[in-house]
Design a protein around this motif. Sequence first.
Motif, PDB file in Angstrom:
ATOM      1  N   TRP A 128      -4.530  -4.983   1.727  1.00  0.00           N
ATOM      2  CA  TRP A 128      -5.264  -3.612   2.759  1.00  0.00           C
ATOM      3  C   TRP A 128      -4.625  -4.328   3.928  1.00  0.00           C
ATOM      4  O   TRP A 128      -4.619  -5.249   4.264  1.00  0.00           O
ATOM      5  CB  TRP A 128      -7.059  -3.801   3.101  1.00  0.00           C
ATOM      6  N   ALA A 129      -4.186  -2.939   4.609  1.00  0.00           N
ATOM      7  CA  ALA A 129      -3.752  -3.461   5.745  1.00  0.00           C
ATOM      8  C   ALA A 129      -3.631  -3.009   6.916  1.00  0.00           C
ATOM      9  O   ALA A 129      -3.771  -1.517   7.057  1.00  0.00           O
ATOM     10  CB  ALA A 129      -1.808  -3.355   5.609  1.00  0.00           C
ATOM     11  N   ALA A 130      -4.593  -3.857   7.868  1.00  0.00           N
ATOM     12  CA  ALA A 130      -4.727  -2.902   9.090  1.00  0.00           C
ATOM     13  C   ALA A 130      -4.360  -2.454  10.474  1.00  0.00           C
ATOM     14  O   ALA A 130      -4.706  -1.294  10.919  1.00  0.00           O
ATOM     15  CB  ALA A 130      -5.928  -4.170   9.950  1.00  0.00           C
ATOM     16  N   ASP A 131      -2.431  -2.921  10.144  1.00  0.00           N
ATOM     17  CA  ASP A 131      -1.985  -2.484  10.700  1.00  0.00           C
ATOM     18  C   ASP A 131      -0.363  -2.087  10.166  1.00  0.00           C
ATOM     19  O   ASP A 131      -0.646  -3.102   9.745  1.00  0.00           O
ATOM     20  CB  ASP A 131      -2.308  -2.406  12.411  1.00  0.00           C
ATOM     21  N   ALA A 132       0.508  -1.718  10.427  1.00  0.00           N
ATOM     22  CA  ALA A 132       1.577  -2.085  10.575  1.00  0.00           C
ATOM     23  C   ALA A 132       2.326  -3.369  10.872  1.00  0.00           C
ATOM     24  O   ALA A 132       2.606  -3.294   9.280  1.00  0.00           O
ATOM     25  CB  ALA A 132       2.571  -0.962  11.962  1.00  0.00           C
ATOM     26  N   THR A 133       1.892  -4.030  11.413  1.00  0.00           N
ATOM     27  CA  THR A 133       2.420  -5.758  11.804  1.00  0.00           C
ATOM     28  C   THR A 133       1.691  -5.884  10.263  1.00  0.00           C
ATOM     29  O   THR A 133       2.547  -6.621   9.556  1.00  0.00           O
ATOM     30  CB  THR A 133       1.608  -6.013  12.736  1.00  0.00           C
TER      31      THR A 133
END
Lengths: 203, 476
Positions: free
Chosen positions: B101-106
């Motif tokens: 799971w990736a909350a944002d691009a970074t």
Amino acid sequence: MTSRDVILGRIREALRGYPAAGAVPRDYRGSDDEPADMDLLAGRLADYRAHVHRTATIGIAATIARILGDGRVVVAPPGLPLAWLPSRVEVLIDDGLPDERIAAADAVVTAAAVAVAETGTIVLDASADQGRRVLSLLPDLHVCVLRPEQVVPRVPQAIARLDPRRPLTWISGPSATSDIELNRVEGVHGPRNLHVIIAEDGS
Amino acid sequence: MTRTFLGMPATAPRGVGHLREGEPFPAAARRALGDPQLRRNLGHATTTIRAKSGRVIGELPDWQQLRDAGSALKADTMARLPELLEQLESAVTAAGGTVHWAADATEANRIVTGLVRATGEQRVTKVKSMATQEIGLNEALAAAGIEPVETDLAELIVQLGADRPSHILVPAIHRNRAEIREIFLRAMPGVDPALSDEPAALAGAARAYLRETFLRTKVAVSGANFAVAETGTLAVVESEGNGRMCLTLPETLITVMGIEKVVPSWRDLEVFLQLLPRASTGERMNPYTSMWTGVTPGDGPQQVHLVLLDNGRSAVLADEVGRQALHCIRCSACLNVCPVYERTGGHAYGSVYPGPIGAVLSPQLTGVADNASLPYASSLCGACFDACPVKIDIPSILVHLRGRAPHPRAEAAAMAAAAYVMDRPRLYAAAQRAARLGRLTGRRGRGLPPPLSGWAASRDVPEPPPATFREWWARR
Ligand code: SF4
């Protein structure tokens, strides 16, 4: 707190007050059992530049011999009926062949799981007579043998028949691109030649 | 406090990825208008695809019913997004895949880079994925010493030309064959110096160049068009076979997908597989669609990862008018019918998402302040709404976003956006024909042409006039 929790928390927050999901109207033509139109399939396949051959089962090997021309080395999945293959070719039955050998073959012959008449599509599901996905990908010529009972009229019937747990490859014509000035060019990475044999007996 | 903060829908962070305009739309658009080749290529592409698409859509007696189903399915998906994502996660995991799971691009870039590093490989093949363009994955991989190789022909042209995509479906449409030949001669290792500029020869050069790369590269990164929550099945829809190569040959496959791409059940693909190709390339079916569910022993990649990306999507979902932008299946039909896109091309929109969908999606992903002029990159003619296979009401979202834009700057942006149209007599005439402008000013011939009508809309919020657009389009 994991990113999973963060994301799910954000979505739940975003959805507060979101209207509950309504029923999905499915008034489109569904997956009722209807006979498939072989002529339509043949026409639609040809429309997308697949070569179509119609023959009796007994004529499959001779048809493949004609398609192969000078081609000699043919890759076959382990469950392919060997009677389909002309006697003069060298058959590489896949028992875990390295990619390079598959790529160097003149052709691959497979069966199919399902074909869709309306869209001119064949679907492979990696059963024993179709083999690993890579087999139908690397050789430049793919010959696919269809039986009439595998042909369905439209996409919904195909979805109903297919098993999503198997790897599925939907193929509609040879590999193509329109990326250069919108000119259609056949064959970038997949097989540049797709031949479909519809094997019909009796009627 | 902390918990509440973490749980709040968040926009995509600054400083990473490609979602923000480098300069306001009017300035970029004005430059694009000065490029006759761009306008010729775009005009040809959009006209051709529109005609093809219209023909194959006309073959289906139930196209409108399919659109209704597609639209309702997406609304239902959004309403149940948390449970569907959890279901997807368990199904993929049960089939031998790993979900991240990736909350944002970074975070997404860090996850993918880490996964590639763990394999010890220094190169990945990539199959066209807007999500990875959005997050700037190629830059992140390069910074980590990993070479990303774009394998879609158009993406390869864009990458070798150190360029940016200009269309969702045909990203290199701004280049003609002579330029492509030059790019290949300059940047493609091992290319034949006698290469001609015939499209078949150019495609052949890409085939030869990439074949070896495909066979030698052990990690691939893909996007996904659909992910079925019920079964954990992922689908990639493509034409060239580079997708099949990336999805079949490597040992490790990493798929990066926006959370909105999930669909509830296997059966739902019967709707989207009919809508997408006809609306997108104008084919009854695209040449290849690959579907895989986790790992298949002995067939294809044995390490399969799925990265679920938020990066502002939760913020879009929180907006009750704007959230339907998440229904988009990236067919690009709205680009092909948009008179503003046809004249300016994809680069003018700044973000990786161009055209009408970009004008509503990018400002919502970043927050309107960071893409303030995009909601004005439209004449509100309504053609995009009519063309959209999942019936996204883009004009209403545009009007809504104009209302949310910081006002003085927004009006200035609208005025400037209008100026480029005013500059051009032919376009001005077309614009006058396009809209029933008397509705805005009361007198024929003195009405405000789009996008000035859009400027007016930020005050009056008129209904979009789709019928007028269709008449206009038919006469052109
Ligand atoms: S908004 Fe609709 S028409 Fe535009 S790309 Fe998305 S699905 Fe296609």
